[in-house]
Scaffold this motif. Structure first.
Motif, PDB file in Angstrom:
ATOM      1  N   THR A 150       1.091  -1.116  -0.071  1.00  8.45           N
ATOM      2  CA  THR A 150       0.193  -0.031   0.347  1.00  8.45           C
ATOM      3  C   THR A 150       0.792   1.438  -0.032  1.00  8.45           C
ATOM      4  OG1 THR A 150      -0.032   0.352   2.166  1.00  8.45           O
ATOM      5  CG2 THR A 150      -1.650  -1.086   1.130  1.00  8.45           C
ATOM      6  N   GLU A 151       0.393   2.222  -0.112  1.00 10.26           N
ATOM      7  CA  GLU A 151       0.853   3.279   0.096  1.00 10.26           C
ATOM      8  C   GLU A 151       1.637   4.135   1.128  1.00 10.26           C
ATOM      9  OE1 GLU A 151      -1.771   5.603  -4.169  1.00 10.26           O
ATOM     10  OE2 GLU A 151      -1.743   6.457  -2.185  1.00 10.26           O
ATOM     11  N   THR A 152       0.855   4.281   1.754  1.00  8.69           N
ATOM     12  CA  THR A 152       1.107   3.926   3.439  1.00  8.69           C
ATOM     13  C   THR A 152       2.410   3.607   3.429  1.00  8.69           C
ATOM     14  OG1 THR A 152      -0.751   3.011   4.213  1.00  8.69           O
ATOM     15  CG2 THR A 152      -1.445   5.021   4.375  1.00  8.69           C
ATOM     16  N   ALA A 153       2.007   1.771   3.594  1.00  7.37           N
ATOM     17  CA  ALA A 153       3.248   1.331   3.785  1.00  7.37           C
ATOM     18  C   ALA A 153       4.589   1.069   3.045  1.00  7.37           C
ATOM     19  CB  ALA A 153       2.821  -0.508   3.708  1.00  7.37           C
ATOM     20  N   SER A 171      10.800  15.738   6.618  1.00  7.36           N
ATOM     21  CA  SER A 171      10.498  17.701   6.444  1.00  7.36           C
ATOM     22  C   SER A 171       8.667  17.804   6.278  1.00  7.36           C
ATOM     23  CB  SER A 171      10.847  18.455   5.366  1.00  7.36           C
ATOM     24  OG  SER A 171      13.059  18.007   5.430  1.00  7.36           O
ATOM     25  N   PHE A 172       8.320  16.551   5.799  1.00  8.44           N
ATOM     26  CA  PHE A 172       7.349  17.093   5.177  1.00  8.44           C
ATOM     27  C   PHE A 172       6.199  15.764   5.246  1.00  8.44           C
ATOM     28  CE2 PHE A 172       9.745  17.869   1.907  1.00  8.44           C
ATOM     29  CZ  PHE A 172       8.957  16.938   0.978  1.00  8.44           C
ATOM     30  N   ASP A 173       4.997  15.454   5.170  1.00  8.04           N
ATOM     31  CA  ASP A 173       4.482  14.424   5.035  1.00  8.04           C
ATOM     32  C   ASP A 173       4.892  14.264   3.798  1.00  8.04           C
ATOM     33  OD1 ASP A 173       2.648  14.801   7.595  1.00  8.04           O
ATOM     34  OD2 ASP A 173       1.455  15.409   6.502  1.00  8.04           O
ATOM     35  N   THR A 174       5.105  12.354   3.624  1.00 11.63           N
ATOM     36  CA  THR A 174       6.198  11.689   2.736  1.00 11.63           C
ATOM     37  C   THR A 174       4.812  11.626   1.358  1.00 11.63           C
ATOM     38  OG1 THR A 174       7.772  10.174   3.691  1.00 11.63           O
ATOM     39  CG2 THR A 174       7.290   9.287   2.055  1.00 11.63           C
ATOM     40  N   ILE A 175       5.197  11.457   0.223  1.00 16.68           N
ATOM     41  CA  ILE A 175       4.584  11.799  -0.618  1.00 16.68           C
ATOM     42  C   ILE A 175       4.744  10.271  -1.354  1.00 16.68           C
ATOM     43  CG2 ILE A 175       3.521  12.508  -2.883  1.00 16.68           C
ATOM     44  CD1 ILE A 175       4.277  15.840  -1.674  1.00 16.68           C
ATOM     45  N   VAL A 176       3.568   9.722  -1.403  1.00 15.91           N
ATOM     46  CA  VAL A 176       3.889   8.079  -2.175  1.00 15.91           C
ATOM     47  C   VAL A 176       2.311   8.259  -2.918  1.00 15.91           C
ATOM     48  CG1 VAL A 176       3.900   5.580  -2.323  1.00 15.91           C
ATOM     49  CG2 VAL A 176       5.567   7.339  -0.595  1.00 15.91           C
ATOM     50  N   ALA A 177       2.541   8.146  -3.649  1.00 14.08           N
ATOM     51  CA  ALA A 177       1.278   7.461  -5.173  1.00 14.08           C
ATOM     52  C   ALA A 177       1.348   6.890  -6.116  1.00 14.08           C
ATOM     53  CB  ALA A 177       0.550   9.305  -5.696  1.00 14.08           C
ATOM     54  N   GLY A 178       0.547   5.864  -6.390  1.00 10.35           N
ATOM     55  CA  GLY A 178       0.413   5.282  -7.664  1.00 10.35           C
ATOM     56  C   GLY A 178      -0.466   5.284  -8.803  1.00 10.35           C
ATOM     57  N   GLY A 179      -0.577   5.459  -9.614  1.00  8.35           N
ATOM     58  CA  GLY A 179      -1.887   4.535 -10.758  1.00  8.35           C
ATOM     59  C   GLY A 179      -1.888   6.314 -11.077  1.00  8.35           C
ATOM     60  N   ARG A 190      -2.680   6.413   0.401  1.00  3.95           N
ATOM     61  CA  ARG A 190      -3.675   5.980   0.888  1.00  3.95           C
ATOM     62  C   ARG A 190      -3.803   4.375   1.229  1.00  3.95           C
ATOM     63  NH1 ARG A 190      -6.621   6.287  -4.707  1.00  3.95           N
ATOM     64  NH2 ARG A 190      -4.353   5.542  -5.337  1.00  3.95           N
ATOM     65  N   GLU A 191      -4.063   4.080   1.714  1.00 14.17           N
ATOM     66  CA  GLU A 191      -4.194   1.979   2.235  1.00 14.17           C
ATOM     67  C   GLU A 191      -4.435   1.435   1.099  1.00 14.17           C
ATOM     68  OE1 GLU A 191      -3.361   0.003   4.687  1.00 14.17           O
ATOM     69  OE2 GLU A 191      -2.406   2.442   5.580  1.00 14.17           O
ATOM     70  N   GLU A 192      -4.278   2.173  -0.772  1.00 13.65           N
ATOM     71  CA  GLU A 192      -4.296   1.152  -1.910  1.00 13.65           C
ATOM     72  C   GLU A 192      -2.774   1.135  -2.099  1.00 13.65           C
ATOM     73  OE1 GLU A 192      -7.267   1.970  -4.500  1.00 13.65           O
ATOM     74  OE2 GLU A 192      -8.025   2.273  -2.270  1.00 13.65           O
ATOM     75  N   ALA A 193      -3.596  -0.574  -3.007  1.00 11.98           N
ATOM     76  CA  ALA A 193      -1.967  -1.222  -3.239  1.00 11.98           C
ATOM     77  C   ALA A 193      -1.681  -0.869  -4.091  1.00 11.98           C
ATOM     78  CB  ALA A 193      -2.921  -2.650  -3.726  1.00 11.98           C
ATOM     79  N   VAL A 194      -0.849  -0.686  -4.511  1.00 13.26           N
ATOM     80  CA  VAL A 194       0.541   0.023  -6.003  1.00 13.26           C
ATOM     81  C   VAL A 194       0.833  -1.245  -6.500  1.00 13.26           C
ATOM     82  CG1 VAL A 194       2.090   0.890  -6.637  1.00 13.26           C
ATOM     83  CG2 VAL A 194       1.283   1.788  -4.599  1.00 13.26           C
ATOM     84  N   GLN A 195      -0.153  -1.132  -8.162  1.00 16.20           N
ATOM     85  CA  GLN A 195      -0.173  -2.475  -8.898  1.00 16.20           C
ATOM     86  C   GLN A 195       0.938  -2.227  -9.499  1.00 16.20           C
ATOM     87  OE1 GLN A 195      -1.642  -4.501  -8.321  1.00 16.20           O
ATOM     88  NE2 GLN A 195      -3.376  -3.852  -6.579  1.00 16.20           N
ATOM     89  N   GLU A 196       1.425  -4.059 -10.272  1.00 22.81           N
ATOM     90  CA  GLU A 196       2.943  -3.724 -11.484  1.00 22.81           C
ATOM     91  C   GLU A 196       2.233  -2.701 -12.708  1.00 22.81           C
ATOM     92  OE1 GLU A 196       5.745  -5.388 -12.492  1.00 22.81           O
ATOM     93  OE2 GLU A 196       4.549  -7.415 -10.976  1.00 22.81           O
ATOM     94  N   ASN A 197       4.099  -1.746 -12.570  1.00 21.66           N
ATOM     95  CA  ASN A 197       3.816  -0.831 -13.770  1.00 21.66           C
ATOM     96  C   ASN A 197       3.239   0.937 -13.511  1.00 21.66           C
ATOM     97  OD1 ASN A 197       5.206  -2.289 -15.234  1.00 21.66           O
ATOM     98  ND2 ASN A 197       3.719  -3.653 -16.066  1.00 21.66           N
TER      99      ASN A 197
END
Length: 198
Positions: A150-153, A171-179, A190-197
């Protein structure tokens, strides 16, 4: 210099508390804090006199004016560190000071910001250390990435790697975003799983 987690206040005093004010005159340096931070300020701000306030701004500010010998002085406050609400409370409290000794208050020029912009060798070394920690943390987490995380993980893994490598935190909230979520420039993980590619 006043405000929550003020970088300007930290720069001039090394105080890490979340509330307080640094009052700097030609002859004095005073760290103004409430009782939660008195001991911390004494420990962190060795060059500063620590002034503990109690009650509302209307109560303690006139006393501080007398204590700091600011009667009739011009006081500049940092716009970067004081909210509009705090500034209004500050101005209202000054109304409690006797007219003849009441200081005038306005916005200060960005003196501290200009000082912070100039880096000495120690500042450059600290910046390079932060860059190295960030790069190493990214490389560690990159090696762990797998479809289904997940993005949060992922964000949590980055933050843990930074601390493990000696960083104090992010320094600020970590930005992780898939798709498609990755199109958001400041996406919150988010609690969204990041998929292949993705």
């Amino acid at each position: 210099v006043y405000g929550r987690h003020s970088q300007n206040r930290f720069y001039v005093s090394r105080f890490t508390g979340s509330a307080g004010a640094a009052v700097v005159t030609k002859t004095r340096a005073i760290m103004v804090v409430d009782s939660r931070y008195t001991e911390q300020a004494k420990r962190e701000c060795a060059e500063f006199e620590v002034y503990e306030f109690r009650g509302k701004t209307d109560d303690w500010l006139p006393k501080l004016i007398r204590h700091a010998e600011l009667a009739g002085a011009r006081i500049g406050v940092s716009a970067a560190d004081m909210t509009a609400g705090s500034y209004e409370r500050f101005q209202r409290a000054l109304g409690e000071v006797t007219w003849g000794i009441r200081p005038t208050v306005g916005l200060a020029s960005p003196i501290v910001e200009k000082l912070r912009a100039t880096k000495d060798a120690a500042d450059v070394a600290a910046l390079q250390r932060a860059i190295d920690i960030g790069d190493q943390a990214f490389e560690r987490v990159e090696a762990l990435l797998a479809p289904g995380m997940t993005e949060t993980a992922i964000a949590k893994a980055i933050e843990e790697a930074i601390r493990h490598l000696g960083g104090q935190g992010v320094s600020f909230d970590t930005i992780v975003a898939g798709g498609a979520w990755g199109a958001q420039p400041h996406a919150s993980p988010r609690e969204e799983a990041v998929q292949e590619n993705e």
